[in-house]
Structures are given as structure tokens and as C-alpha cells.
Design a protein around this motif. Structure first.
Motif, PDB file in Angstrom:
ATOM      1  N   ARG A   1      12.795 -44.279 -69.870  1.00 35.07           N
ATOM      2  CA  ARG A   1      12.914 -42.828 -69.885  1.00 35.07           C
ATOM      3  C   ARG A   1      13.748 -42.357 -71.088  1.00 35.07           C
ATOM      4  O   ARG A   1      14.661 -43.078 -71.525  1.00 35.07           O
ATOM      5  CB  ARG A   1      13.567 -42.352 -68.596  1.00 35.07           C
ATOM      6  N   PRO A   2      13.469 -41.188 -71.606  1.00 37.42           N
ATOM      7  CA  PRO A   2      14.276 -40.672 -72.732  1.00 37.42           C
ATOM      8  C   PRO A   2      15.763 -40.597 -72.411  1.00 37.42           C
ATOM      9  O   PRO A   2      16.602 -40.826 -73.271  1.00 37.42           O
ATOM     10  CB  PRO A   2      13.685 -39.279 -72.974  1.00 37.42           C
ATOM     11  N   ARG A   3      16.080 -40.285 -71.139  1.00 34.15           N
ATOM     12  CA  ARG A   3      17.488 -40.221 -70.760  1.00 34.15           C
ATOM     13  C   ARG A   3      18.155 -41.586 -70.895  1.00 34.15           C
ATOM     14  O   ARG A   3      19.301 -41.698 -71.346  1.00 34.15           O
ATOM     15  CB  ARG A   3      17.620 -39.716 -69.329  1.00 34.15           C
ATOM     16  N   THR A   4      17.436 -42.638 -70.536  1.00 36.22           N
ATOM     17  CA  THR A   4      17.989 -43.984 -70.651  1.00 36.22           C
ATOM     18  C   THR A   4      18.143 -44.374 -72.116  1.00 36.22           C
ATOM     19  O   THR A   4      19.122 -45.036 -72.501  1.00 36.22           O
ATOM     20  CB  THR A   4      17.084 -44.982 -69.924  1.00 36.22           C
TER      21      THR A   4
ATOM     22  N   GLY B   1       7.912 -47.773 -70.940  1.00 38.62           N
ATOM     23  CA  GLY B   1       8.315 -47.187 -69.673  1.00 38.62           C
ATOM     24  C   GLY B   1       9.745 -46.709 -69.602  1.00 38.62           C
ATOM     25  O   GLY B   1      10.162 -46.168 -68.564  1.00 38.62           O
TER      26      GLY B   1
ATOM     27  N   LEU C   1       9.874 -46.497 -75.255  1.00 39.41           N
ATOM     28  CA  LEU C   1       9.351 -45.388 -74.469  1.00 39.41           C
ATOM     29  C   LEU C   1       7.942 -45.679 -73.983  1.00 39.41           C
ATOM     30  O   LEU C   1       7.584 -45.335 -72.839  1.00 39.41           O
ATOM     31  CB  LEU C   1       9.380 -44.092 -75.294  1.00 39.41           C
TER      32      LEU C   1
END
Length: 860
Positions: free
Chosen positions: A770-773, A768, A765
Motif C-alpha cells: 500500500r502507498p501508506r506502507t 501489493g 506497489l
């Protein structure tokens, strides 16, 4: 140095996950051990319930009877039974007496009528439908004779020229089939109006004195039918049935001894043949189920104990520093093992007790529909207690041995060549060999049931074939997955970082991943196999009986209703049809009514669209001959039809048809036949979806004779199908338990790696991602693992069940063969559960990243 042992239960709370795993593992082990004993006992109880359902209610206990018994000897026999019955726990006996045919004199001097004088104690009157009169002492006359001869209540009939007591009541005649209470009395109490020169009525005496006075007045020397029986409550368990059988034998022995002392030892035949055979069959069913599930039960309990051994190793690693300190201060291996028991013993005991209780409470959910014996419940509790003792002993032993090896011998037992050898050993070849051996037995399974044995002979190897196939596929999948993960470092998917991270996490935890994969594959495959075979046998019984009968019930009738001279009763018009049957060179020929056949016959196993279209085709006359549906076509089948009918012109083919099954034959529409051709049909039957009792009453009320009848409930003996179904319901239970273990193992594996996931997630995180990824990456990892287990397990389980169901068929001589039920509902259910578990595990993994503290990340 006693403080650590005293504080052990409280110290265990520092690792709630270990407590939960220990409790659940103990619960499952005790649940399966207890369930195996209860399953077998419940199978015996279910068989007893099935047998009592097809046995006359006064045939559970002893039956004393003899034909043409001298009237003067009846009091001695009756009194002997009455004297000894209370001592053996029996109530008041019910005495049935039926005279030879007597001739009654009409009041107008016309031709005499034939009756039989009968007595069935007061209980008999309670089970007769009184239409006129009272229960005052005298005689009850059947309604047909009373109405036909205009014999009123109060009249004094004359039998054999002797005036008898007055008629005090008119009851509805008992006709075939009689009410269940009378089923053992058909020969004496039922009026068979289809018999050659039938009796006009059965005249019942309302009390024993009226009957004895009538017999004495007529001067009858013998009684044609005589029996004494007991209407005992139906036993609910096998032990209750065995106790009833034992008491029956004891009563028979005492009555025989009493009569022998009076010089009447050969007076009467007494036996319990019907129910004795029922008890033998129930014992065999219980033993068959127990022997069949015993290997699986032992394996499952051993696996549970092995799981507790793994818990012990995990506890040892977690408490390693404390154990080293205690050993240095003088504590021996036994004391250290006792510390493990003190810390984990309570959750293991509570989990085991909960498992045993759950096995008893949920028996009706997973087991046969019967009551277990009280002794079996105690044995099941003993099995649970033994499993708990072994579990606690194993917990202490594993910790003590590890402590002894490391602290006293000065070396640590590491994974060396021996463990590597076990990992590389081709276990799947051994299980494949067992599966092949089971297959060789499976192809011959159930042949004994065609030789008069009501239950198929048990072959344990045949029954274990499906499980060994699933185990082989699971081990092979695990080995391939291990090799794939070993080579996964060559994968380069950095353009898709979520996928690359998922692969690396799987490769970094190969051992837990392979464990979850094996357990998940076994769970899904075993569950699919057990459910498929169990439901396949139940559906096979339903299908075979429906095709054999033709509908819910088949009642053979005379030609008036077949010819249309007698209309179908209104209560049956919407659910019934008339079918004619004759035999020709080309096989059995059925003459059907196309307007009513599809809605009344068992066409579920035949495509409904095909039936409707084919019935329309054969309803149109064809100048070339008789349009027919050809059934079960063979090269030798000829187109020649019985005399008077043109040759067959085939409008379509069907592999199976109601009433004929797969036997070669033809189906003709009655609309293309002339009245003379219909008159040549020798046999007519009514197929109905209404209950057989309702159909019988309606047809008799319409004046239709019914020489033979059969229903789906009585057409086939369902026990051979039920025994196979009960056996594999335990296999399904084992699969369900393994499924719970697989889900827990997946969630525990995610929780155990919480710090590792938190650190790795925080780093990506910060870089870079994303939390969704990140969530997608965890879902890929867990979804691949669960999806592979589900896909392989379902494919293997459904395939094995599809191969096994026809071969477990105990009635292969009846068409159609057993088939695998539709697996789609099961597949959709498993997929839905898999999606929910993966989503939950992914949420737990991502949550560990969001909730991790900075200090925890630094320690990690």
C-alpha cells in the motif's frame, strides 16, 4: 569548437540540482569566511561600546588637569588647548575650575557656612537642574544651602568677607551618585554630606567673567581642582577609538610643546590613561576572538572548498561523454576545466556574493553587539573574493586533472587501495588525541584572569576541545554505522516489509548515508556545544552578579532604617527588603525580614519553595536557641553566634544564599530578635529590585545615608564572560551552517536517487504494498538516519558543553560556578526541525513514485 563554451551557461540549466548545490556550497563557504573577520571586528566594537559605557563621557579624549594650579597660569593653559584643539578634530573644550573651601558669612551674623566656588563653562549649566531664577550673570547656589539659610535669588553672598555677584539661580545639589555627565567631576562638583565636616554647597558661576571677578576679588592664589576635557561622541568602532586616541596624543604633544616654549612645560599633567586602557582591552578582545575562531574558520572554508571539489567531480561524471568527445577533437585539459567554470562559474559567483552579503547583514543576529570597522568590512570582502577565486580555480583544476588522467594518459583514476586506506585509517583516534590535548589545556583555562588581567588568556587548544570531541564522536558513529550497514544483508525482516526495504535502501547507499550522518552529527553536536557554552557564560555573569549583590542593587545604610525607625519609602516598599550583617565564629550572619526577603532578593538560584518554607521555620522562636538557615556548611563550622545571641539551631541547609554565596554562615529572622539584639547589628543594607538610581533618590529623600552601593551592572567586569560567549557564538554559527548542509545533503540524496526510488516503489506497489506502507518505509529510513544523527549530536554536544562551561568560567572565585543552561528548549527545537525535514524528504521520495512516467521507469 567554441560553441560548447558559449552555450555553457544555458546548458547548465539542464541540471538545476547541480547549480543549486554549487551555489549553496559557495554561499556557505564565503559566508563563514566573511563571518570570521566580521565577528572578530564586531567583538572589538562591542568592547569599545562596553568600555565607553563605564567611562566618564569626557574621558574618551584628552584630559588636562592639575591640582592646586596657580590661578595666574590658567589662561596660558586654556588658550594653548583652545588654539590646538581644532587642528586635531576636537570641538570646544570644557574648562572646570573648583576653588578651595571658602567660608560664607550669614546675613544674620550666625556661624559661617562652607562652600566651594566652581565654574564648568556654559555646558555645566545645561546639566544642572535649575529650581529658581535665571541664567543671568551671577552665581547659582545649591538648594539645600539656599533653603536652609534662606538665601533668596538676588541676594549678594559674602565669601571670605568679600561681597560677590548676586545669586541669580538656585539649582538642585549634585549628590552621590551624580548624573553621568558629572561623573568625572565628583571631587569638585558633588556635595558629600557623609564626609567629615562636609561642604554645605557648591556655588557655580554662570559665566567665566563672573567666576574670574569673584576669584580676583577674593584673591585666591591657586585653584584646588582644575581640568580641561572634551565631550566627544562615543566611538562606535575600534578603529574610531584608535583614531580618537591618536588625535588625543597629538593634541597633548602640541599643547606640551606650546607650553614648553612659554617656559611652562611642567605646568599641567595631561594624559588619556582611562581610555587608552580601554582601547588596549578592546584590541585584546578582538584579537582573542579572532585567534580563537581562526582554526574553525579555516577548517570550515576548506570544507566548503572540498564541497566544491565534489561538485566538480559530479559535473565531470555527468558531462563525461561530452568531455570525451571534445578531448578527441583536440580540446586540452585546461579548456575542459574552463568549460566547467563557464557552466558553473556564474552560480558559484552569485552564491558567494550572496554569502558575503548575508554575513554582513546578519552580523547582529550571530555576532557580538558591536559595529565592525570599515577596514574589516573590506577585508571580509577580500576574504570572500579569495574564496571565490580558489573555488573557481579548484573547479577547473579538478576537471582538468581528471581529464588529463583519463584522456591523455589513457587511464581512469578509480577508487583503489589509496582510497580504501583513507577510509580504513582511524581518523577518530587522531581527533581523540587532539581532544585529549585540548582537555589538558582546558582544565587550566582562565587562571590568568584571577591575576589582575581583565581578559582570560587565549588557549586555542582549549577552545577547540569541544569541537574535537564532537568530531571524534561523529567519526566513531559513522564507522560503526558503516560496519552495521555492511552487515545489514544478514537482516531478515520480511514480515515487516517496510522495515526490510528501509534497511536495504540504507545499505545500498552507504556512502551518501554515512556522509549525511557525519555532517548531521557534527552540526547538532557543534550547535549544542556553541549555544550551551555561549549562553552558559551569559547566565553565569547574570547569576554571579545577582548572588554577589543580593538583588538588582544593594545600598548600605545606617541603623535607623534597619531598626525600623525610618520606614521604607513607598516607591520601594514592594521591591525592597532590609538585611543586617554581622560576623561570628560560624561565619557571616545575615539578619533578614522573612516578609519581604523572598520578593526582593535574588533567590532565583535557590529553590523558591525551600526559601519560603525555611523562612517560615526560622521565624518561629525555638527554646533551644536561635533558629537559623545554615549556608555552605563545612565540618569546621561552629554553632556559636555573635555575642548576645543564643547558639544556632539549624532549621535547614542551603548550598548558596544571596550576598554570602557559598561561604559558610547563617541566616536569622529579625522577628526572633529583640530590639537590643537588633541594635547590636553593625551593618544594614537595603536590597532592591528597583533601579539603583531610583532607590538612591528615594532613600535620600527619606533622609537615609548611603555610604556604599553596588548594582548588578557594575559589580563584575562582564568582558571576560562576553569574550567567551562571542567566541562560541561562532561555534554555534558553524553548527547552524553544518545543519543547513546536512539538510540539503539529505534532500539532494533523495532527489539524486529519484529514478531508483521510482522504479523500486513502482515494483513494490505492483506487488501489493500500500502507498501508506511505502511512505512508512521511507520515513523509517530517513527517520533512522536523522534520529541517530540528532541523538548522538545532542547527547555529545550537551555533555561536552556541560563539562566545558564551568572550566571556561573566568571568575571561578565567585560562587556559584557556571552551569549548563537548560538544554530542553534546544532539544525540542532540533527534534521539531528533524521531524519536518524527514517528513519533507519522505514526501519527495513517495512523490517520485506517483509522478514517474512509464518511459522513465523503463529507462531506469
Amino acid at each position: 569548437m567554441t560553441k560548447p563554451w558559449r552555450a555553457a551557461p544555458k546548458a547548465a540549466l539542464s541540471s538545476p540540482l547541480t547549480l543549486i548545490v554549487a551555489a549553496v556550497t559557495s554561499l556557505l563557504a564565503c559566508f563563514l569566511g566573511t563571518a570570521a573577520v566580521l565577528q572578530a571586528s564586531a567583538a572589538g566594537g562591542a568592547t569599545v561600546a562596553y568600555q565607553t559605557g563605564i567611562t566618564c563621557p569626557d574621558s574618551y579624549g584628552p584630559v588636562f588637569g592639575k591640582g592646586n594650579i596657580p590661578v595666574k597660569d590658567i589662561p596660558a593653559l586654556t588658550q594653548a588647548v583652545q588654539r590646538h584643539a581644532p587642528a586635531h578634530g576636537f570641538g570646544a573644550p570644557v574648562v572646570g575650575q573648583y576653588t578651595h573651601v571658602l567660608f560664607g558669612t550669614k546675613f544674620d551674623g550666625g556661624p559661617s557656612y562652607k562652600v566651594r566656588l566652581a565654574s564648568r563653562d556654559q555646558a555645566g549649566l545645561d546639566n544642572l537642574a535649575l529650581q529658581q531664577g535665571t541664567r543671568a550673570p551671577g552665581l547659582w547656589l545649591g538648594n539645600v544651602l539656599a533653603d536652609g539659610e534662606h538665601i533668596p535669588v538676588g541676594a549678594k553672598p559674602s565669601f571670605q568677607g568679600v561681597a560677590l555677584p548676586p545669586v541669580t539661580g538656585v539649582y538642585r545639589d549634585l549628590v552621590d551618585p551624580p548624573p553621568r555627565w558629572w561623573c568625572s567631576q565628583e571631587s569638585g562638583a558633588v556635595v558629600d554630606r557623609l564626609a567629615n565636616d562636609p561642604i554645605d554647597s557648591i556655588v557655580f558661576a554662570t559665566d567665566r567673567k563672573s567666576f574670574d571677578d569673584a576669584i580676583q576679588a577674593i584673591g585666591l592664589p591657586t585653584m584646588q581642582y582644575f581640568n580641561i576635557s572634551f565631550y566627544e561622541p562615543a566611538p562606535a568602532t575600534l578603529s574610531g577609538a584608535e583614531d580618537l586616541l591618536r588625535r588625543s596624543r597629538d593634541l597633548i604633544a602640541d599643547v606640551r610643546a606650546d607650553l614648553t616654549a612659554q617656559g611652562l612645560g611642567s605646568l599641567v599633567a595631561a594624559d588619556v590613561p582611562t581610555f587608552e586602557r580601554s582601547v588596549q582591552i578592546a584590541r585584546q578582545a578582538r584579537d582573542n576572538v579572532f585567534v580563537s575562531i581562526l582554526p574553525l574558520a579555516l577548517i570550515s572554508v576548506l570544507v566548503g572548498c572540498a564541497g566544491l571539489g565534489t561538485v566538480a567531480l559530479q559535473w565531470y561524471q555527468r558531462r563525461h561523454a561530452q568531455l570525451r568527445l571534445l578531448s578527441a577533437r583536440g580540446s586540452g585539459p585546461g579548456a575542459l576545466g574552463g568549460l566547467a567554470v563557464a557552466e558553473l562559474g556564474l552560480p558559484i559567483l552569485l552564491g558567494g556574493a550572496a554569502g558575503a552579503v548575508a554575513a554582513r547583514v546578519l552580523l547582529r543576529v550571530y555576532g557580538p553587539p558591536g559595529m565592525p570597522d570599515p577596514a574589516a568590512v573590506l577585508r571580509a570582502g577580500g576574504v570572500a573574493a579569495a574564496v571565490l577565486v580558489v573555488s573557481l580555480a579548484l573547479l577547473a583544476l579538478v576537471v582538468a586533472v581528471r581529464a588529463h588522467r583519463e584522456f591523455e594518459l589513457g587511464r581512469s583514476r578509480r577508487k583503489g587501495n589509496r582510497v580504501r586506506l583513507l577510509a580504513y585509517f582511524p581518523w577518530e583516534l587522531a581527533t581523540a588525541g587532539m581532544a585529549w590535548l585540548g582537555w589538558t589545556r582546558l582544565v587550566r583555562y582562565g587562571t590568568a584572569s584571577r591575576l589582575g588581567n581583565p581578559l582570560p588568556q587565549v588557549d586555542q587548544l582549549a577552545l577547540t576541545y569541544p569541537v574535537f570531541v564532537v568530531l571524534t564522536v561523529g567519526l566513531l558513529t559513522a564507522r560503526l554505522a558503516w560496519l552495521a550497514l555492511h552487515a545489514s544483508h544478514r537482516a531478515r525482516f520480511w514480515s515487516r516489509p517496510a522495515l526490510q526495504l528501509a534497511i536495504r535502501r540504507l545499505a545500498g547507499a552507504r556512502a551518501p548515508v554515512i556522509g549525511v550522518l557525519v555532517i548531521g552529527t557534527l552540526a547538532t553536536g557543534t550547535l549544542a556545544t556553541g549555544i550551551g557554552i555561549a549562553r552558559g557564560q551569559e547566565e553565569a555573569l547574570d547569576t554571579k552578579s545577582a548572588i554577589f549583590v543580593g538583588s538588582n542593587a544593594r545600598l548600605d545604610t545606617d541603623s535607623p532604617i534597619g531598626m525600623g525607625d525610618v520606614a521604607m519609602p513607598a516607591s520601594l516598599a514592594g521591591t525592597s527588603t532590609v538585611v543586617g550583617e554581622l560576623t561570628g565564629p560560624g561565619g557571616v550572619v545575615l539578619v533578614v525580614d522573612p516578609a519581604t526577603f523572598a520578593r526582593a532578593a535574588a533567590v532565583d538560584q535557590v529553590p523558591a519553595g525551600d526559601i519560603d518554607e525555611l523562612l517560615r521555620k526560622i521565624s518561629r522562636p525555638d527554646p533551644r536557641g536561635t533558629p537559623v538557615i545554615r549556608v555552605g556548611h563545612t565540618p569546621k563550622q561552629t554553632a556559636q553566634l555573635p555575642a548576645g545571641l543564643p547558639d544556632a539551631v539549624v532549621a535547614g541547609d542551603l548550598p548558596v544564599f544571596p550576598m554570602t554565596g557559598t561561604s559558610p554562615g547563617y541566616v536569622i529572622s529579625r522577628t526572633v530578635l529583640s530590639h537590643a539584639q537588633l541594635d547590636g547589628v553593625p551593618k544594614w543594607s537595603v536590597l532592591t529590585k528597583s533601579p539603583m538610581a531610583d532607590a538612591t533618590s528615594a532613600l535620600r529623600a527619606a533622609g537615609v545615608f548611603i555610604p556604599n552601593r553596588v548594582s548588578r551592572e557594575t559589580a563584575l567586569d562582564g568582558l571576560p564572560f562576553f569574550v567567551v560567549s562571542w567566541t562560541f557564538s561562532f561555534v554555534a554559527l558553524l553548527g547552524a551552517v553544518l545543519g543547513v548542509v546536512a539538510i540539503l545533503a539529505l534532500l539532494v540524496a533523495v532527489e539524486v536517487r529519484r529514478r531508483q526510488n521510482a522504479l523500486a516503489g513502482a515494483l513494490v506497489l505492483r506487488m501489493g504494498m500500500r502507498p501508506r506502507t511505502l511512505l512508512a518505509s521511507h520515513l523509517m529510513e530517513l527517520g533512522a538516519l536523522s534520529g541517530l544523527a540528532i541523538a548522538v549530536g545532542v547527547a555529545c554536544g550537551v555533555s561536552v558543553a556541560g563539562l566545558s562551561v564551568p572550566r571556561f568560567d573566568p571568575a571561578t572565585f565567585l560562587a556559584p560556578r557556571s552551569e549548563l543552561p537548560d538544554p530542553l528548549p534546544f532539544v525540542l527545537t532540533v527534534l521539531a526541525i528533524g521531524v519536518l525535514v524527514v517528513a519533507l524528504a519522505g514526501w519527495i521520495a513517495v512523490r517520485s513514485v506517483r509522478t514517474a512516467r512509464t518511459a522513465e521507469l523503463i529507462r531506469a
